[in-house]
Motif scaffolding. Structure first.
Motif, PDB file in Angstrom:
ATOM      1  N   HIS A   1       0.822  -1.208   0.000  1.00 42.40           N
ATOM      2  CA  HIS A   1       0.000   0.000   0.000  1.00 42.40           C
ATOM      3  C   HIS A   1       0.858   1.262   0.000  1.00 42.40           C
ATOM      4  CE1 HIS A   1      -4.329  -1.210   0.701  1.00 42.40           C
ATOM      5  NE2 HIS A   1      -3.708  -2.363   0.687  1.00 42.40           N
TER       6      HIS A   1
ATOM      7  N   LEU B   1      -4.407   2.164   2.495  1.00 46.02           N
ATOM      8  CA  LEU B   1      -4.829   3.451   1.958  1.00 46.02           C
ATOM      9  C   LEU B   1      -6.234   3.811   2.439  1.00 46.02           C
ATOM     10  CD1 LEU B   1      -3.431   3.051  -1.655  1.00 46.02           C
ATOM     11  CD2 LEU B   1      -2.618   4.645   0.087  1.00 46.02           C
TER      12      LEU B   1
ATOM     13  N   ASP C   1      -6.579   9.178   1.269  1.00 46.37           N
ATOM     14  CA  ASP C   1      -5.491   8.849   0.345  1.00 46.37           C
ATOM     15  C   ASP C   1      -6.013   8.620  -1.075  1.00 46.37           C
ATOM     16  OD1 ASP C   1      -3.683   8.924   2.477  1.00 46.37           O
ATOM     17  OD2 ASP C   1      -3.962   6.797   2.908  1.00 46.37           O
TER      18      ASP C   1
ATOM     19  N   ALA D   1       1.473   3.404  -3.518  1.00 45.58           N
ATOM     20  CA  ALA D   1       0.917   4.756  -3.485  1.00 45.58           C
ATOM     21  C   ALA D   1       1.994   5.795  -3.796  1.00 45.58           C
ATOM     22  CB  ALA D   1       0.298   5.039  -2.118  1.00 45.58           C
TER      23      ALA D   1
END
Length: 456
Positions: free
Chosen positions: A192, A222, A226, A196
């Motif tokens: 994650h 997330l 986000d 990201a």
């Protein structure tokens, strides 16, 4: 780069010391096998309640800067469809966790991203040993690098500008390196955070209460916030190579369109986080510091937080860090710090998960002091919060605490059911069977009944 800070939920054992060669009690497990691993299915991201004015400021700070504090000259992202592949000795849980993440990125952030087996993938996720990662970045659990695909490429280019985030002007190819010998949850957390960052912002901000883009590591998957940031990041109004002014002029219009609810909300405009506080927190919680150095660092962080007049989650996190560091030497002072942390966390609707971490610590104190009803009360709400945020390690810890509290209050059958439920989550959160059993022993040792019977 994901900092290798100590997870907030792993410091319960300071209440009652145990030795590593102790055997399990009747409260730990009833046979030699553990139940099947449990995994999360349907995501439950919390919709952000922040104002668009605050989000616009956050977006600029996240997108146009690095964690070191260095400003970036241009905005960079992928243009067009993005492909992702997995290579190396991948843990069994990683492919399904990656598929769930890609599904969320397509549906919540609107990013055109898909899995591939082609060696021309834009993003290559390399499963390597923790030792290999720490050979190059001792403080990292995982990391992402531009303009390479494999570990061999990274080794050759690691001292060149080719892998310098501050020098890139576009994104076409990146390598993510995550551990293949960590717990399933740690591998997922790395997926994650690093994916990201590979796709979007390169910076982290401690002032964000509800985001993975924060080095406090409270949030590990997330969040709704986000996904909103990433949706804005890939909006058609932005493009690769824009300068700061160009991005700043467009982001208010983008947010008004994709997050209309944020238009009418008042801005909170939290102050910037000074580098001395960040550095003090990292010294206090990161690897390599002596106990005396940790205490000095957290005292410095608390002095800065107090001088800044903070009354937000950063002040709460500072007290929490103080509690963790004091826990093994001065439990009563640690409890006071946890209570102060909870008081600051309680001031915001976006810090429920923070309070769940505090609840696990306070429930441990209540259990060890023969107050089962208080432990049950503390864990009741925290369990759902841990589940909502897909934190299996915290969830299993809370369930184990609740099971011991039920035992202590005479509801042994109910305690056994809750304990059994905890084990499947613990296998995902802590990984190996020995780690799961060690956590069971640790929490069982808090129960006065076990200590009185001399079983530990």
């Amino acid at each position: 780069m994901r900092r290798f800070l100590l997870p907030m939920y792993l410091l319960l054992a300071a209440c009652v010391p145990i030795s590593p060669n102790e055997t399990a009690t009747r409260a730990a497990f009833v046979d030699t096998s553990l139940p099947a691993m449990k995994v999360f299915s349907v995501p439950r991201p919390q919709v952000t309640t922040a104002s668009n004015a605050d989000i616009a400021r956050d977006f600029m700070d996240l997108s146009m800067g690095l964690e070191s504090g260095r400003a970036l000259d241009v905005f960079t992202r992928f243009e067009g469809p993005i492909t992702v592949r997995l290579v190396g000795e991948v843990q069994p849980t990683v492919p399904s966790d990656l598929n769930r993440l890609l599904h969320r990125l397509r549906n919540e952030a609107g990013i055109d991203i898909a899995y591939t087996t082609s060696d021309t993938a834009n993003i290559t996720i390399n499963a390597v040993s923790r030792a290999n990662i720490q050979r190059f970045l001792p403080q990292a659990a995982c990391f992402v690098v531009p303009n390479v695909s494999t570990f061999a490429e990274y080794r050759q280019a690691r001292r060149s500008n080719r892998v310098n985030w501050g020098r890139i002007t576009d994104r076409t190819r990146l390598g993510i390196f995550l551990p293949n010998d960590a717990s399933p949850q740690e591998a997922r957390d790395c997926l994650h955070e690093e994916l990201a960052q590979a796709l979007g912002p390169l910076n982290d901000l401690y002032r964000l209460p509800n985001s993975v883009f924060n080095d406090d590591n409270v949030h590990t998957v997330l969040t709704g916030y986000d996904m909103l940031i990433l949706r804005a990041y890939y909006d058609p109004m932005l493009r690769n190579g824009m300068n700061r002014t160009q991005v700043m002029n467009r982001i208010p219009t983008i947010l008004a369109r994709i997050n209309p609810a944020g238009e009418g909300r008042p801005a909170t405009r939290l102050s910037r986080t000074p580098r001395p506080w960040i550095e003090a927190i990292q010294r206090a919680l990161g690897p390599g510091s002596s106990p005396n150095a940790r205490r000095a660092a957290v005292n410095e962080a608390l002095s800065i937080a107090t001088a800044m007049g903070w009354d937000d989650h950063r002040r709460g996190f500072t007290h929490y860090a103080m509690g963790r560091i004091l826990q093994s030497t001065n439990p009563e002072a640690a409890r006071h710090q946890f209570l102060q942390a909870d008081a600051f966390f309680a001031r915001s609707s976006e810090t429920g998960l923070h309070r769940a971490y505090v609840a696990s610590q306070l429930a441990a104190f209540a259990l060890s002091e023969d107050r089962p009803d208080e432990a049950l009360h503390l864990t009741s709400t925290a369990i759902d919060l841990a589940a909502q945020h897909e934190n299996a390690a915290l969830l299993s810890t809370l369930l184990m605490l609740r099971a011991e509290a039920l035992d202590l209050s005479g509801r042994v059958s109910a305690g056994a059911d809750v304990r059994l439920d905890s084990l499947g989550w613990a296998r995902y959160g802590f990984g190996s069977d020995w780690a799961v059993r060690a956590k069971l022993r640790e929490i069982s040792a808090l129960n006065p009944l076990n200590r009185a019977r001399g079983s530990l």
